[in-house]
Design an enzyme around this catalytic site. Structure first.
Site, short mmCIF file in Angstrom:
data_model
loop_
_atom_site.label_atom_id
_atom_site.label_comp_id
_atom_site.label_asym_id
_atom_site.label_seq_id
_atom_site.Cartn_x
_atom_site.Cartn_y
_atom_site.Cartn_z
N CYS A 123 0.88 -1.14 0.00
CA CYS A 123 0.13 0.09 0.08
C CYS A 123 0.89 1.40 0.05
O CYS A 123 1.64 1.39 0.99
CB CYS A 123 -1.09 0.03 1.18
SG CYS A 123 -2.15 -1.23 1.22
N ARG B 181 6.61 -0.68 -3.60
CA ARG B 181 6.15 -1.44 -2.37
C ARG B 181 5.28 -2.69 -2.74
O ARG B 181 4.87 -3.21 -1.90
CB ARG B 181 5.58 -0.15 -1.87
CG ARG B 181 6.22 0.76 -1.28
CD ARG B 181 5.64 2.03 -0.67
NE ARG B 181 4.78 1.90 0.31
CZ ARG B 181 5.19 1.89 1.78
NH1 ARG B 181 6.61 2.38 1.78
NH2 ARG B 181 4.47 1.73 2.61
N TRP C 92 -2.39 -3.13 -1.87
CA TRP C 92 -1.92 -4.41 -1.76
C TRP C 92 -2.82 -5.01 -0.93
O TRP C 92 -2.94 -5.00 0.15
CB TRP C 92 -0.54 -4.52 -1.30
CG TRP C 92 0.09 -5.92 -1.22
CD1 TRP C 92 0.58 -6.51 -2.55
CD2 TRP C 92 0.53 -6.73 -0.23
NE1 TRP C 92 1.27 -7.76 -2.23
CE2 TRP C 92 0.98 -7.98 -0.61
CE3 TRP C 92 0.16 -7.04 1.29
CZ2 TRP C 92 1.41 -9.04 0.03
CZ3 TRP C 92 0.63 -7.99 1.74
CH2 TRP C 92 1.06 -9.03 1.55
N ASN D 37 -3.31 2.81 4.61
CA ASN D 37 -2.33 1.90 4.75
C ASN D 37 -2.07 1.49 5.95
O ASN D 37 -2.07 2.19 7.02
CB ASN D 37 -0.98 2.36 4.25
CG ASN D 37 0.46 1.61 4.37
OD1 ASN D 37 0.06 0.50 4.40
ND2 ASN D 37 1.41 2.08 4.21
N GLY D 38 -2.08 0.04 6.11
CA GLY D 38 -2.09 -0.47 7.59
C GLY D 38 -3.30 -1.52 7.69
O GLY D 38 -3.80 -1.80 6.69
N GLU E 7 19.24 -17.65 0.91
CA GLU E 7 18.97 -16.45 0.02
C GLU E 7 19.12 -16.78 -1.41
O GLU E 7 18.19 -16.40 -2.16
CB GLU E 7 20.02 -15.43 0.44
CG GLU E 7 20.10 -14.00 -0.34
CD GLU E 7 18.83 -13.41 -0.27
OE1 GLU E 7 17.87 -13.80 0.62
OE2 GLU E 7 18.42 -12.46 -1.06
N LYS F 41 15.68 -15.98 -3.80
CA LYS F 41 15.52 -15.36 -5.07
C LYS F 41 15.01 -16.04 -6.05
O LYS F 41 14.15 -15.54 -6.77
CB LYS F 41 17.27 -14.93 -5.35
CG LYS F 41 17.93 -13.83 -4.76
CD LYS F 41 17.29 -12.63 -4.79
CE LYS F 41 16.09 -12.48 -3.55
NZ LYS F 41 16.46 -11.75 -2.41
N GLU G 72 11.26 -16.37 -5.43
CA GLU G 72 10.54 -14.83 -5.85
C GLU G 72 10.31 -14.61 -7.32
O GLU G 72 9.18 -14.27 -7.39
CB GLU G 72 11.23 -13.87 -5.18
CG GLU G 72 11.34 -13.84 -3.71
CD GLU G 72 12.14 -12.69 -3.20
OE1 GLU G 72 13.34 -12.62 -3.25
OE2 GLU G 72 11.51 -11.82 -2.54
N HIS H 120 20.11 -36.25 6.19
CA HIS H 120 19.30 -36.57 7.21
C HIS H 120 17.60 -36.47 6.98
O HIS H 120 16.87 -36.21 7.53
CB HIS H 120 19.26 -35.63 8.35
CG HIS H 120 20.64 -35.85 9.02
ND1 HIS H 120 21.16 -36.83 9.74
CD2 HIS H 120 21.90 -35.00 8.80
CE1 HIS H 120 22.59 -36.84 10.09
NE2 HIS H 120 22.80 -35.67 9.57
N LYS I 204 7.19 -4.62 -1.77
CA LYS I 204 8.67 -4.46 -1.30
C LYS I 204 8.68 -4.10 0.07
O LYS I 204 9.85 -4.12 0.78
CB LYS I 204 8.94 -3.28 -2.22
CG LYS I 204 10.54 -2.59 -1.93
CD LYS I 204 11.24 -3.60 -2.75
CE LYS I 204 12.79 -3.34 -2.57
NZ LYS I 204 13.72 -4.42 -2.49
#
Ligand code: F6R
Length: 602
Positions: A2, A27, A75, A99-100, A478, A482, A485, A501, A597
């Protein structure tokens, strides 16, 4: 996640709002909308999907003369990404963007519905505009009604409201979600972050939690629950050039290539011949600290995990790392003499921010490693080290991660010196390796070309395992993140020694193992782990300075002088691999589906 913009003045409002929202695209969002009151007339437009859809819808709409305006990228949290759920939300004669999350919205909604209010959307936001209009019917002024509305809201929010009842005014409130006010003479701007107002406003004020008020006739009237607040503005930076693509196909690609140069910015003035200094921290900042707790989410959590190895190895200080969303609800033991370190590229991640507030409440000293100055996490922390990566626009973080890892390595060395944990010769070796980092991050045409060619063999299969040991385990996590995503392929990061294991049961030729095989750390150990996978027919892409016979594909790295140099070089390889696979699959590299984001909800 948002984004909000707002503007009062005589300039063309539609363009200011749409350009501002464009700057906030990074964002993440799935719908957008704007509302304008001009000459006491309300106009609004909403569209699902990209901003270009909203631009198309507003093609014939132009503003002319003084007016107030608000815009929003949404969003989805409460309710699907539909036009009805997109902001601004309309009452009878007012609009709101938010927003929130309003945590008590269902209780408020029931109360309003019992009073005959009909809701159009499934959002929590719509309650704000109806509450306002209900209070406004009896309040002494629209501002009184707005104040009463804000008093009823629980949760995190940043909100703007415009109304025909006060057509020259924007009402605003902030609690837990970011919002700032930009000023240029009598023109007033609102935004969730700096970028929409850079080049427009000259001065800026970053609202604090609990502040609210209204803007009218070129003036800001600011309050908190104790009464009137003084607004102290500061000059606004003017550096937006960094945020353009500069000839690269994607922001992510540009940001991967930039890592070498931003790393120099991260080090400048901090990495000296005989050690690392952080002038931004008060002298004695670390006095009395006996252990470190790191808290972060996602990619930032991975840099935190990397740091836990470095802090214990170099500075000999106990370090634990927690995922912020887990930490918040586990009733953690927060012991005195613990430094609470948060890592966040955006500085707005709700879980990390709340974890920080908990630690502060428990009396712990806090340090944030962040890329955005004046962000909520930065403002909440006792000390701050900025990563100086510049604006990162690709939703999948690259240079922000690299600079976090660098700052954390520097912090480890800084503490090592303070605690006399390393010999001067060892410190000198670390410094020398740090100074070589920009070189390790240079992307050669040859490497990129090779990864481009090789990527065509990795577009299917039933999964990827990125494996590594020690600091290469967080790097494996990481690398897998990537790939997930931006390719939407299933990938996992795993400690190489753990494969036997359980996960080795998955091994066959359709299981792709991306093996991080540095020469400087446990090479023989990881080699046997990879051999075990190869023996079970897994397809192996080995990344190493050392040629490896059993590899189906091999990327030869150059650095073998220091584990962190190998770390950074292999990081670039995994980033480019994910990028090239994503491009071949035709995905939106910079704005992958479902991702935001800046994650300002828990
Ligand atoms: C992944 C990514 C996310 C963020 C996470 C935390 O590429 O960027 O996993 O790292 O959402 O965000 P920050 O670092 O802003 O706190």
């Amino acid at each position: 996640m948002c984004g909000i913009v707002g503007y009062i003045g005589a300039k063309e409002k539609k363009e200011i709002l749409l350009d501002g929202l464009q700057e906030l695209e990074y964002r993440g969002y799935d719908s957008a909308g704007i509302a304008v009151i001009e000459a006491e007339h309300l106009n609004h437009f909403k569209a699902v999907g990209k901003l270009s859809n909203l631009r198309e819808k507003t093609k014939e709409f132009h503003t002319d003369g003084f007016g107030v305006s608000i815009g929003h990228t949404r969003w989805a949290t409460h309710g699907k990404p539909t036009e009805l759920n997109a902001h601004p939300h309309l009452g009878q004669y007012s609009y709101v963007v938010h927003n929130g999350i309003i945590e008590n919205y269902s209780e408020l909604k029931k109360e309003l519905q019992a009073n005959g209010v009909a809701f159009l959307s499934q959002t929590d936001t719509e309650t704000i505009v109806h509450l306002f209009e209900r209070y406004n019917a009896v309040a002494a002024s629209p501002f009184d009604a707005f104040k009463q509305t804000i008093e009823r809201l629980h949760g995190a929010y940043a909100t703007l409201l415009i109304t025909e009842a006060a057509p020259e005014t924007i009402f605003f409130a902030k609690n837990g979600s970011p919002m700032l006010i930009g000023l240029d003479g009598s023109d007033i701007y609102f935004a969730s972050s700096d970028t929409p107002i850079i080049g427009k406003a000259k001065e800026v004020y970053y609202l604090e939690d609990g502040e609210f008020g209204y803007a009218k006739e070129g003036k800001i009237h600011l309050f908190d629950r104790n009464g009137v607040r003084q607004i102290v503005t500061r000059a606004l930076a003017s550096d937006k050039a960094m945020a353009q693509k500069e000839g690269y196909r994607f922001f992510m690609e540009k940001e991967i290539y930039e890592q070498s140069s931003v790393m120099s910015d991260t080090m400048i003035g901090r990495v000296k011949e005989d050690g690392v200094v952080f002038e931004e921290l008060d002298e004695g900042f670390f006095d009395g600290i006996e252990q470190i707790k790191i808290c972060a989410c996602g990619t930032s959590y991975h840099s935190g995990l990397t740091a836990s190895y470095l802090l214990e190895r170099l500075a000999k200080i106990p370090c634990s790392v927690e995922i912020a969303s887990e930490f918040r609800y586990k009733e953690p033991l927060l012991l005195p003499n613990t430094l609470f370190v948060t890592i966040s590229q955006s500085g707005e991640t709700a879980d990390t921010l709340e974890a920080l507030k908990m630690a502060k409440k428990a009396g712990l000293k806090s340090l944030s490693i962040c890329n955005v100055d004046n962000s909520s996490i930065v403002r909440e922390s006792d000390g701050v080290i900025l990563t100086r990566a510049g604006i990162e626009k690709g939703v999948a973080s690259t240079k922000a991660f690299a600079t976090q890892a660098m700052v954390l390595w520097m912090l480890s060395l800084h503490l090592a010196k303070l605690r006399s944990a390393l010999s001067p010769q060892r410190v000198a070796e670390e410094i020398s390796a740090m100074l070589h980092t920009p070189k390790a991050l240079i992307v050669s045409d040859e490497l990129h070309g090779r990864l481009h060619r090789l990527s065509k063999r990795y577009l299917h299969g039933h999964g990827f395992f990125f494996i590594g040991r020690d600091i290469f385990f967080p790097l494996a996590l990481e690398g897998a993140l990537k790939l997930k995503e931006i390719s939407y392929l299933h990938a996992e990061g795993y400690p190489a020694g753990e494969m036997k294991h359980g996960p080795i049961a998955l091994a066959d030729s359709e299981l792709f193992t991306i093996a991080l095989m540095p020469k400087t750390l446990h090479y023989e150990k990881i080699k046997s782990n990879v051999e075990e996978l190869s023996a079970r027919d897994s397809t192996i892409l080995a990344i190493s300075p050392e040629p490896f016979d059993l590899a189906d594909d091999f990327i030869q790295t150059l650095s073998a002088a220091h584990p962190m140099l190998e770390f950074f070089e292999m990081m670039v390889v995994t980033q480019l691999l994910a990028l090239e696979i994503s491009v071949r699959l035709g995905n939106d590299v910079d704005m992958p589906r479902n991702l935001a984001k800046s994650v300002t909800v828990e």
